[in-house]
Design a protein around this motif. Structure first.
Motif, PDB file in Angstrom:
ATOM      1  N   ALA A 240       0.550  -1.113  -0.114  1.00  0.00           N
ATOM      2  CA  ALA A 240       0.159   0.287   0.194  1.00  0.00           C
ATOM      3  C   ALA A 240       0.573   1.241   0.055  1.00  0.00           C
ATOM      4  O   ALA A 240       0.565   2.137  -0.310  1.00  0.00           O
ATOM      5  N   ALA A 241       2.002   1.047   0.794  1.00  0.00           N
ATOM      6  CA  ALA A 241       3.075   2.307   1.028  1.00  0.00           C
ATOM      7  C   ALA A 241       3.090   2.989  -0.281  1.00  0.00           C
ATOM      8  O   ALA A 241       3.656   3.982  -0.546  1.00  0.00           O
ATOM      9  N   VAL A 242       4.179   1.496  -0.904  1.00  0.00           N
ATOM     10  CA  VAL A 242       4.668   1.870  -2.707  1.00  0.00           C
ATOM     11  C   VAL A 242       3.208   2.082  -3.822  1.00  0.00           C
ATOM     12  O   VAL A 242       4.196   2.416  -5.254  1.00  0.00           O
ATOM     13  N   GLY A 243       1.985   2.196  -3.103  1.00  0.00           N
ATOM     14  CA  GLY A 243       1.076   2.298  -4.354  1.00  0.00           C
ATOM     15  C   GLY A 243       0.890   1.747  -5.159  1.00  0.00           C
ATOM     16  O   GLY A 243      -0.386   1.400  -5.608  1.00  0.00           O
ATOM     17  N   ALA A 244       0.866   0.351  -5.172  1.00  0.00           N
ATOM     18  CA  ALA A 244       1.197  -0.600  -5.636  1.00  0.00           C
ATOM     19  C   ALA A 244      -1.002  -1.650  -5.465  1.00  0.00           C
ATOM     20  O   ALA A 244      -1.083  -1.950  -6.428  1.00  0.00           O
ATOM     21  N   ARG A 245      -1.280  -1.372  -4.600  1.00  0.00           N
ATOM     22  CA  ARG A 245      -2.912  -1.439  -4.234  1.00  0.00           C
ATOM     23  C   ARG A 245      -4.134  -0.280  -4.901  1.00  0.00           C
ATOM     24  O   ARG A 245      -4.948  -0.203  -5.071  1.00  0.00           O
ATOM     25  N   LEU A 246      -3.138   0.862  -4.166  1.00  0.00           N
ATOM     26  CA  LEU A 246      -4.401   2.272  -4.462  1.00  0.00           C
ATOM     27  C   LEU A 246      -4.900   2.023  -5.570  1.00  0.00           C
ATOM     28  O   LEU A 246      -6.177   2.435  -5.912  1.00  0.00           O
ATOM     29  N   PRO A 247      -4.299   2.314  -7.054  1.00  0.00           N
ATOM     30  CA  PRO A 247      -5.752   2.218  -8.387  1.00  0.00           C
ATOM     31  C   PRO A 247      -6.577   1.422  -8.433  1.00  0.00           C
ATOM     32  O   PRO A 247      -7.446   1.950  -9.211  1.00  0.00           O
ATOM     33  N   GLY A 248      -6.556  -0.365  -7.841  1.00  0.00           N
ATOM     34  CA  GLY A 248      -7.756  -0.833  -7.187  1.00  0.00           C
ATOM     35  C   GLY A 248      -8.359  -0.454  -6.666  1.00  0.00           C
ATOM     36  O   GLY A 248      -9.472  -0.589  -6.719  1.00  0.00           O
ATOM     37  N   TRP A 249      -7.711   0.427  -5.744  1.00  0.00           N
ATOM     38  CA  TRP A 249      -9.069   0.749  -4.643  1.00  0.00           C
ATOM     39  C   TRP A 249      -9.523   2.190  -5.337  1.00  0.00           C
ATOM     40  O   TRP A 249     -10.804   2.411  -4.786  1.00  0.00           O
ATOM     41  N   GLN A 250      -9.115   2.747  -6.009  1.00  0.00           N
ATOM     42  CA  GLN A 250      -8.924   3.795  -6.307  1.00  0.00           C
ATOM     43  C   GLN A 250     -10.268   3.842  -7.519  1.00  0.00           C
ATOM     44  O   GLN A 250     -11.773   4.256  -7.563  1.00  0.00           O
ATOM     45  N   HIS A 251      -9.899   2.552  -8.330  1.00  0.00           N
ATOM     46  CA  HIS A 251     -11.948   1.895  -9.339  1.00  0.00           C
ATOM     47  C   HIS A 251     -12.564   1.732  -8.187  1.00  0.00           C
ATOM     48  O   HIS A 251     -13.119   2.059  -8.868  1.00  0.00           O
ATOM     49  N   ALA A 252     -12.557   1.051  -7.218  1.00  0.00           N
ATOM     50  CA  ALA A 252     -13.106   0.309  -7.030  1.00  0.00           C
ATOM     51  C   ALA A 252     -13.813   1.287  -5.563  1.00  0.00           C
ATOM     52  O   ALA A 252     -15.427   1.155  -5.535  1.00  0.00           O
ATOM     53  N   GLY A 253     -13.465   2.542  -5.526  1.00  0.00           N
ATOM     54  CA  GLY A 253     -14.317   3.305  -5.076  1.00  0.00           C
ATOM     55  C   GLY A 253     -14.360   3.454  -3.320  1.00  0.00           C
ATOM     56  O   GLY A 253     -14.558   2.153  -2.575  1.00  0.00           O
ATOM     57  N   LEU A 254     -14.654   4.740  -3.020  1.00  0.00           N
ATOM     58  CA  LEU A 254     -14.597   4.536  -1.198  1.00  0.00           C
ATOM     59  C   LEU A 254     -15.699   3.832  -0.620  1.00  0.00           C
ATOM     60  O   LEU A 254     -15.296   3.100   0.714  1.00  0.00           O
ATOM     61  N   GLY A 255     -16.836   3.318  -0.584  1.00  0.00           N
ATOM     62  CA  GLY A 255     -18.215   2.333   0.005  1.00  0.00           C
ATOM     63  C   GLY A 255     -17.541   1.402  -0.473  1.00  0.00           C
ATOM     64  O   GLY A 255     -17.649   0.432   0.510  1.00  0.00           O
ATOM     65  N   VAL A 256     -17.058   0.948  -1.774  1.00  0.00           N
ATOM     66  CA  VAL A 256     -17.368  -0.712  -1.288  1.00  0.00           C
ATOM     67  C   VAL A 256     -15.778  -0.836  -0.495  1.00  0.00           C
ATOM     68  O   VAL A 256     -14.748  -1.715  -0.103  1.00  0.00           O
TER      69      VAL A 256
ATOM     70  N   HIS B 180      -6.116  -8.672   4.037  1.00  0.00           N
ATOM     71  CA  HIS B 180      -6.402  -9.433   2.991  1.00  0.00           C
ATOM     72  C   HIS B 180      -7.775  -9.131   2.198  1.00  0.00           C
ATOM     73  O   HIS B 180      -6.886  -9.304   1.078  1.00  0.00           O
ATOM     74  N   ASN B 181      -9.106  -8.918   3.078  1.00  0.00           N
ATOM     75  CA  ASN B 181      -9.997  -8.323   1.958  1.00  0.00           C
ATOM     76  C   ASN B 181      -9.236  -7.193   0.999  1.00  0.00           C
ATOM     77  O   ASN B 181      -9.379  -7.279   0.067  1.00  0.00           O
ATOM     78  N   ALA B 182      -8.591  -5.887   1.601  1.00  0.00           N
ATOM     79  CA  ALA B 182      -8.156  -4.936   0.690  1.00  0.00           C
ATOM     80  C   ALA B 182      -7.210  -5.074  -0.168  1.00  0.00           C
ATOM     81  O   ALA B 182      -7.285  -4.616  -1.125  1.00  0.00           O
ATOM     82  N   ALA B 183      -6.212  -6.105   0.063  1.00  0.00           N
ATOM     83  CA  ALA B 183      -5.512  -6.817  -0.783  1.00  0.00           C
ATOM     84  C   ALA B 183      -5.908  -7.419  -2.004  1.00  0.00           C
ATOM     85  O   ALA B 183      -6.027  -7.684  -2.967  1.00  0.00           O
ATOM     86  N   ALA B 184      -6.785  -8.414  -1.562  1.00  0.00           N
ATOM     87  CA  ALA B 184      -7.869  -8.636  -2.844  1.00  0.00           C
ATOM     88  C   ALA B 184      -9.272  -7.994  -3.690  1.00  0.00           C
ATOM     89  O   ALA B 184      -8.351  -8.307  -4.751  1.00  0.00           O
ATOM     90  N   LEU B 185      -9.835  -7.148  -2.864  1.00  0.00           N
ATOM     91  CA  LEU B 185     -10.288  -5.645  -3.140  1.00  0.00           C
ATOM     92  C   LEU B 185      -9.492  -5.428  -4.444  1.00  0.00           C
ATOM     93  O   LEU B 185      -9.484  -4.478  -5.970  1.00  0.00           O
ATOM     94  N   SER B 186      -8.552  -4.558  -4.227  1.00  0.00           N
ATOM     95  CA  SER B 186      -6.977  -4.295  -5.254  1.00  0.00           C
ATOM     96  C   SER B 186      -6.966  -4.783  -6.171  1.00  0.00           C
ATOM     97  O   SER B 186      -6.429  -4.433  -7.111  1.00  0.00           O
TER      98      SER B 186
END
Length: 183
Positions: A62-78, A163-169
């Motif tokens: 998350a710190a290096v930004g590897a998860r950020l694009p997926g989270w941005q695509h999913a949206g805050l609510g999800v 785990h869920n945050a990584a899978a979601l991303s």
């Protein structure tokens, strides 16, 4: 898609409602099954080496930004619903209630964790054999960690959230790549 659903107010409301219901249910589950005190369930202790490595890897990703694009695509609510509210509710149910009930009726922690893992996997629906196996392994692993940590709810909740945050991303990022390939 994920983006439209994730940005909507309804996803945030669902996340808040699920979190609130889990917060209200956790003390009732704990009392009903005679589990550890709420203070003990929520105290953070030094995690196991395996849990520490997993957490460090996810925090680094998350710190290096590897998860950020997926989270941005999913949206805050999800993200809130799947990485915070759902793990909280599931851990309250599966570890505080189901595992405790199984542990009182079966001869070993391993047997209770196995039954809890089956129930955990089955509750997530059937997508395929590999996903069912992974969900079973996650359910057993969270149960064994809960038992080994002297019923530390906070630790298994944080591991489940990571785990869920990584899978979601990963899923959201694959969806983004798939939709851009379709163009």
């Amino acid at each position: 898609g994920f983006t439209e659903a994730g940005l909507g107010r309804s996803e945030i409301q669902r996340a808040l409602a699920l979190s609130l219901s889990a917060c209200l249910a956790a003390p009732m589950f704990a009392q009903a099954v005679g589990a550890a005190s709420l203070r003990r369930l929520g105290s953070l202790r030094r995690p196991s080496i395996g849990a520490s490595i997993f957490a460090a890897e996810e925090v680094l990703a998350a710190a290096v930004g590897a998860r950020l694009p997926g989270w941005q695509h999913a949206g805050l609510g999800v993200c809130l619903r799947l990485a915070v509210a759902t793990p909280f509710a599931e851990e309250a149910y599966f570890r505080v209630a189901v595992l405790h009930i199984c542990a009182n009726r079966l001869v070993s922690t391993a047997a209770a964790s196995t039954v809890t893992g089956v129930v955990f996997a089955a509750s997530h629906g059937w997508i395929g054999p590999w996903q069912a196996l992974l969900r079973f392994i996650a359910g057993v692993s969270f149960s064994l960690r809960f038992a080994a940590s002297e019923r530390n709810f906070l630790e298994v909740f944080l591991l489940h959230s990571l785990h869920n945050a990584a899978a979601l991303s990963t899923v959201a990022l694959k969806e983004t790549q798939g939709s851009s390939q379709d163009l």
